[in-house]
Design an enzyme around this catalytic site. Structure first.
Site, PDB file in Angstrom:
ATOM      1  N   GLY A  75       0.795  -1.432   0.467  1.00 51.11           N
ATOM      2  CA  GLY A  75       0.068  -0.071  -0.034  1.00 51.11           C
ATOM      3  C   GLY A  75       0.722   1.555  -0.274  1.00 51.11           C
TER       4      GLY A  75
ATOM      5  CB  VAL B 177       3.301  -0.263   3.348  1.00 52.75           C
ATOM      6  CG1 VAL B 177       3.664  -1.799   4.142  1.00 52.75           C
ATOM      7  CG2 VAL B 177       3.738   0.878   4.614  1.00 52.75           C
TER       8      VAL B 177
ATOM      9  CG  ASP C 138      -4.149   9.530   9.753  1.00 49.91           C
ATOM     10  OD1 ASP C 138      -5.345   9.436   9.165  1.00 49.91           O
ATOM     11  OD2 ASP C 138      -3.236   9.567   8.751  1.00 49.91           O
TER      12      ASP C 138
ATOM     13  CE  LYS D 137       4.857   4.115   7.576  1.00 50.08           C
ATOM     14  NZ  LYS D 137       3.603   5.308   8.651  1.00 50.08           N
TER      15      LYS D 137
ATOM     16  N   GLY E 176       1.252   5.322   1.280  1.00 46.95           N
ATOM     17  CA  GLY E 176       0.455   6.795   2.195  1.00 46.95           C
ATOM     18  C   GLY E 176       0.561   7.846   1.712  1.00 46.95           C
ATOM     19  CB  SER E 177       0.287  11.023   3.378  1.00 44.47           C
ATOM     20  OG  SER E 177       0.332  10.669   4.728  1.00 44.47           O
ATOM     21  CG  PHE E 178       4.327  11.080   5.448  1.00 41.14           C
ATOM     22  CD1 PHE E 178       4.821  12.445   5.086  1.00 41.14           C
ATOM     23  CD2 PHE E 178       3.367  10.827   7.052  1.00 41.14           C
ATOM     24  CE1 PHE E 178       4.463  13.789   5.451  1.00 41.14           C
ATOM     25  CE2 PHE E 178       3.225  11.539   7.246  1.00 41.14           C
ATOM     26  CZ  PHE E 178       3.332  13.122   6.348  1.00 41.14           C
ATOM     27  N   GLY E 179       5.004   7.401   2.192  1.00 41.77           N
ATOM     28  CA  GLY E 179       5.130   6.679   1.822  1.00 41.77           C
ATOM     29  C   GLY E 179       4.829   5.503   1.457  1.00 41.77           C
TER      30      GLY E 179
END
Ligand SMILES: *[C@@H]1O[C@H](CO)[C@@H](O)[C@H](O)[C@H]1NC(C)=O
Ligand SMILES: *[C@@H]1O[C@H](CO)[C@@H](O)[C@H](O)[C@H]1NC(C)=O
Ligand SMILES: *[C@@H]1O[C@H](CO)[C@@H](O)[C@H](O)[C@H]1NC(C)=O
Ligand SMILES: *[C@H]1O[C@@H](CO)[C@H](O)[C@@H](O)[C@@H]1NC(C)=O
Length: 968
Positions: A689, A696, A805, A710, A691-694
């Site tokens: 998946g 996984v 979050d 991650k 996410g906003s910062f990287g």
């Protein structure tokens, strides 16, 4: 001198002169002027004219014939009619009225004229209508009224006349209607009035008349209505009745005895026959079936019976095609109710056979009576089950089956009775749960199911019937706790749930039922304290909370219940001072028997209170141990055990962490190389998946361990900070429901975490993929896991950690479907003593608490909000960002508006299809949505905390398990 006064003076002068000149009552001197004079005199005797009808209109300067309420004859120009009905006038009738010698209609109905009728009115020999209904005239009915020889309508209903009926009335041969209802007339009915050859109606209802009904009454061929109800008349009905024109014979509520003569059947035009509440005995003549036009047959409250075979009698009534009301209640009819009652006319609207000693079952065919609005079979000896065919009565407003021996379940078909207002099924042997569909009975106002063997919980949606006036479910086997939704019944007057097995707290929302007069929760297993909110029950007169496990103090707020006449809190575990003011002034020792530690006035036979000494803490704790523990129910015990277990877990976690703040040291060291290898160079195949910062990735370490990696995208602004934050948080925490960190790998250009791999992916996938479906229980377990994680983050560690979050994609599921909260990239650790902080980091739209979005306020309550949204999403399967939510409509609002009445409208349709036990599922969903809404309170101070979420969810789960597994 103004004009009016001049005119009056002139008239008076003229009249005086005239009367002087013409000695006696000579018609010649009575003219339109004397009419005006008489009416002005009348006006001056009106002491109150609320609408000022006469004040301005009856002016001497205008023609009397133009006055309101006055009609003049066209030929002779005299006043012929005076009609001042319905004007709320107060006054008396002056003697001058007797001068209106051309008056043929006098109608002053529905006013407050009082006193007696002046004798001078005897001169109104042209009077045809005398309508004095509903005034306050008193004294005897003057015998001069017999002189009004043209009178046709003699209407004196609703006054306070006291004397006997003047026999002189028999002189008025033109009389058609005598209406003396609702007076206080004593004595006997003069038989002479039945000599009036034109008499059509005689109404003497509600007087104090005694003696026999003159036998001649039943021989007057002109009579259409004989209405003698509610007097003290006695004697037998004559055996020979010749009433060829009679339409209504209403003689109920007297002391008539003997038999119903067979000759009644000769009164063929009879439409209403009402002989109820007399002392009549013998057989009900089958010949009544010949009264083809009969619409009302009321023989209730006698000592009448019917021939066997009983079915013949009911068949004879089937000839009455126009019958609307059939009431044979309170007669020893005996026998069974044959299926042939279904052959009675479909015009039947009310069918009452209460207290008739009827045996056998309720015939299914009774449902043929499709226009029935009332069915009353109370207090018989009916057995068997309630036929589900009763659900076909789509006009039914009242169903009264109480006091029989009916058994089996309440058929859910009754939920089709959309017009049902009263449902009385009490005192039977009905079993099984109350149908969950009762919320369809939207017209219902009164529900009595007391004294049966009903089981399970009170269906939650029952409380959605907002307009209920009375709910009596006492003396059954109902269990479970009471819903907060009870507070929806805003106009409830009586609530009796006594004698069941209800447990849990008394819902505080009951305190909002300001119309409640009678509240009994006695003899249950309720615990907790008496809600402070009970002070809001301002109408309460009767309060019985005895025989429960209530503890705590009697709230002082009860002192405000100024109407309270009865209070019983005996046999509980209450302590503390008995309030002294308000209604407590009048309560005696019997209200407070057998409690744990009540104190107060000596007259209540309790020890005096030690004023000023607040209870030492130790004894409070001891008290809880000594009294609370042994009494708390299973639910509390389980919750307590869970808490104790959690606490011990927490301690195990906490101690080593505090000793060694660097558990990172124990982590596996993993190089960037190894990660590259493990993820096949971070290949897209291994991407789990973004996410906003990287991103996984899934990876397999050299020792074969599968992990999630991650990797932070350092080009994204804030990624460094995010890594640091997550690092900081993860190094400090460890909990079964948080994703576990295995290692970090960090240098200037590469930052990553190695995390426990979650083979079942995240909650979002489970919710929205087509082929995976989570059951209610699975979803509950997941949300309990998430709540445990939250509780730990918020309260389990010295520094509260705010996740910031929470959303489905951050809830990961291991191989056992245990949930682990992940992604602490924007988490915040609150400093010492801080309960909130401000920040600019943006969380995910839709899940973000309002104060976070607008002001950047971060607090644990923000997580609670997100949790609430997550809870709604998990059970509705609707994202807060779904297209259907725009403008004013949001997920929260949607749930709010559906809750709890239509909770199934919002619940994931898959759950509705898959759960076998619809009712339990629905109960569970209502509780969950209720909890979610509590989490999402707009003001953060009003949101509950994670610990309460956990306790509540565990209770919901336990209840759901008991409901569903207890039954299968
Ligand atoms: C009195 O009332 C009648 C009927 O409403 C009306 O025709 C007449 O003009 C009124 N007279 C005065 C003086 O108000
Ligand atoms: C008098 O007036 C009322 C309405 O104001 C009417 O219902 C009633 O029939 C009238 N009575 C007579 C006797 O005309
Ligand atoms: C009712 O009638 C029966 C005969 O039909 C008689 O034996 C009985 O005493 C009556 N009961 C009452 C209360 O009048
Ligand atoms: C008729 O009424 C009496 C009172 O009953 C008065 O005393 C008379 O004056 C009046 N006669 C006329 C002509 O108005």
């Amino acid at each position: 001198m103004d004009r009016t006064r001049f005119t009056i003076l002139f008239c008076v002068t003229v009249l005086l002169v005239q009367s002087y000149m013409c000695s006696s009552a000579d018609a010649a001197i009575l003219n339109i002027n004397s009419d005006q004079y008489a009416l002005l005199a009348f006006k001056t005797h009106i002491s109150y004219d609320p609408h000022n009808v006469l004040t301005n209109n009856w002016s001497a300067s205008t023609s009397v014939c133009s006055w309101i309420g006055i009609t003049c004859g066209s030929r002779h120009h005299r006043v012929t009619a005076l009609n001042l009905s319905y004007l709320s006038l107060v006054g008396i009738i002056p003697p001058h009225m007797g001068n209106l010698s051309f008056l043929s209609r006098l109608s002053i109905q529905n006013n407050s004229f009082h006193g007696s009728m002046p004798n001078e009115m005897a001169g109104l020999y042209r009077l045809q209508i005398l309508a004095l209904n509903f005034n306050k005239f008193s004294g005897e009915i003057p015998s001069w009224m017999g002189l009004l020889s043209k009178l046709q309508y003699f209407l004196l209903r609703g006054n306070s006349f006291t004397g006997t009926i003047p026999p002189s009335l028999s002189n008025i041969s033109s009389l058609k209607i005598i209406d003396l209802r609702y007076n206080e007339l004593p004595g006997s009915i003069p038989s002479s009035i039945f000599n009036i050859s034109n008499l059509q109606e005689i109404h003497l209802t509600y007087n104090k008349l005694s003696g026999p009904i003159p036998p001649i009454t039943f021989n007057i061929s002109s009579l259409k209505i004989i209405n003698l109800k509610f007097n003290n008349l006695s004697g037998h009905l004559p055996s020979n009745i010749v009433l060829p024109n009679l339409q209504s014979l209403l003689i109920g509520g007297n002391g008539l005895s003997g038999k119903i003569p067979n000759s009644f059947s000769n009164a063929s035009p009879l439409i209403e026959l009402e002989l109820a509440y007399n002392l009549l005995s013998g057989l009900i003549p089958k010949a009544l079936g010949n009264l083809k036009l009969l619409e009302l047959l009321n023989l209730a409250g006698n000592n009448l019976t019917i021939e066997t075979p009983k079915s013949w009698f009911y068949s004879s009534l089937a000839n009455l095609k126009y019958l609307r009301i059939l009431d044979l209640s309170e007669n020893p009819l005996n026998g069974i109710l044959p299926g042939s009652v279904g052959n009675l006319s479909t015009s039947l609207q009310q069918f009452s056979l209460g207290d008739c000693n009827i045996k056998g079952t309720i015939p299914r065919d009774i449902s043929n009576l499709s226009n029935l609005t009332l069915l009353n079979l109370t207090n018989n000896e009916l057995v068997g089950s309630i036929p589900n065919t009763l659900g076909r009565f789509n006009m039914l407003e009242g169903l009264y089956l109480q006091g029989n021996k009916l058994e089996g379940p309440i058929p859910p078909d009754l939920c089709y009775l959309e017009r049902l207002v009263e449902l009385h099924l009490g005192s039977n042997e009905l079993s099984e749960p109350i149908p969950a569909c009762f919320d369809n009975l939207t017209s219902l106002r009164v529900l009595h199911l007391a004294f049966n063997k009903l089981t399970s919980t009170v269906p939650l949606n029952l409380w959605t019937l907002t307009y209920m006036l009375e709910v009596n479910l006492s003396s059954n086997f109902l269990d479970g706790s009471l819903s907060l939704d009870i507070g929806n019944m805003k106009v409830l007057i009586i609530l009796d749930l006594s004698g069941n097995k209800l447990s849990g707290d008394i819902p505080i929302t009951i305190g909002g039922l300001t119309d409640l007069v009678n509240l009994s929760l006695a003899d249950n297993r309720l615990e907790g304290s008496i809600p402070e909110s009970f002070g809001g029950l301002v109408s309460l007169e009767f309060l019985d909370l005895s025989k429960n496990n209530l503890f705590g103090e009697i709230p002082k707020s009860l002192e405000a219940l100024s109407h309270l006449k009865y209070l019983n809190v005996s046999f509980n575990r209450l302590r503390g001072k008995i309030p002294v003011r308000g209604p407590f002034v009048n309560f005696s020792t019997t209200s407070f028997l057998s409690n744990d530690g009540l104190c107060g006035a000596p007259r209540l036979q309790v020890p005096p209170c030690k004023e000023g000494v607040s209870r030492p803490k130790k004894s409070a704790a001891a008290h809880i141990l000594k009294y609370a523990l042994p009494t708390i129910g299973l639910t509390m015990l389980v919750v307590a055990l869970i808490l104790v277990w959690k606490r011990s877990q927490k301690r195990n976690v906490k101690i080593p962490m505090e000793e060694n703040s660097l558990p990172l040291a124990t982590w596996r060291r993993i190089s960037q190389q190894e990660l590259l290898h493990a993820t096949e160079l971070f290949s897209a195949n291994n991407l789990l998946g973004k996410g906003s910062f990287g991103s996984v990735y899934q990876g397999t370490l050299s020792d074969g361990m599968i992990v999630a990696i991650k990797v932070f995208d350092l080009k994204v602004e804030g990624a460094f900070k995010s890594f640091d934050t997550e690092c900081e948080v993860l190094r400090n925490i460890r909990h079964r429901n948080l994703v576990k960190i295995i290692s970090t790998c960090s240098n200037m250009d590469f930052k990553s975490f190695v995390l426990e791999y979650m083979p079942n992916g995240n909650l979002e996938k489970w919710l929205y993929s087509q082929d995976r479906c989570l059951s209610v229980l699975q979803r509950l377990n997941i949300m309990i896991d998430v709540a445990s994680a939250l509780e730990y983050l918020h309260q389990g560690y010295s520094t509260p950690i705010v996740h910031c979050d929470l959303k489905p994609s951050n809830v990961l599921l291991d191989e056992d479907m245990v949930a682990h909260v992940a992604d602490f990239g924007i988490a915040k650790m609150l400093g010492d003593g801080d309960s909130m902080m401000r920040t600019m980091t943006l969380a995910t739209i839709g899940y973000m608490a309002p104060e976070y979005g607008s002001e950047g306020i971060v607090s644990t309550r923000g997580d609670v909000y997100s949790y609430g949204i997550l809870l709604m999403e998990t059970f509705t399967r609707k994202k807060p960002t779904d297209d259907m939510f725009f403008g004013e409509m949001s997920l929260k609002r949607w749930v709010e508006e559906s809750s709890p009445l239509l909770v199934t409208k919002v619940v994931d349709a898959y759950l509705l299809r898959s759960e076998r036990d619809y009712a339990s599922m629905q109960n569970c969903m209502s509780s969950i949505m209720g909890l979610a809404l509590q989490c999402c309170a707009e003001l953060h101070e009003q949101r509950i905390n994670a610990k309460s979420i956990l306790i509540t969810l565990n209770k919901i789960k336990l209840k759901f398990l008991q409901d569903t597994q207890g039954r299968s």
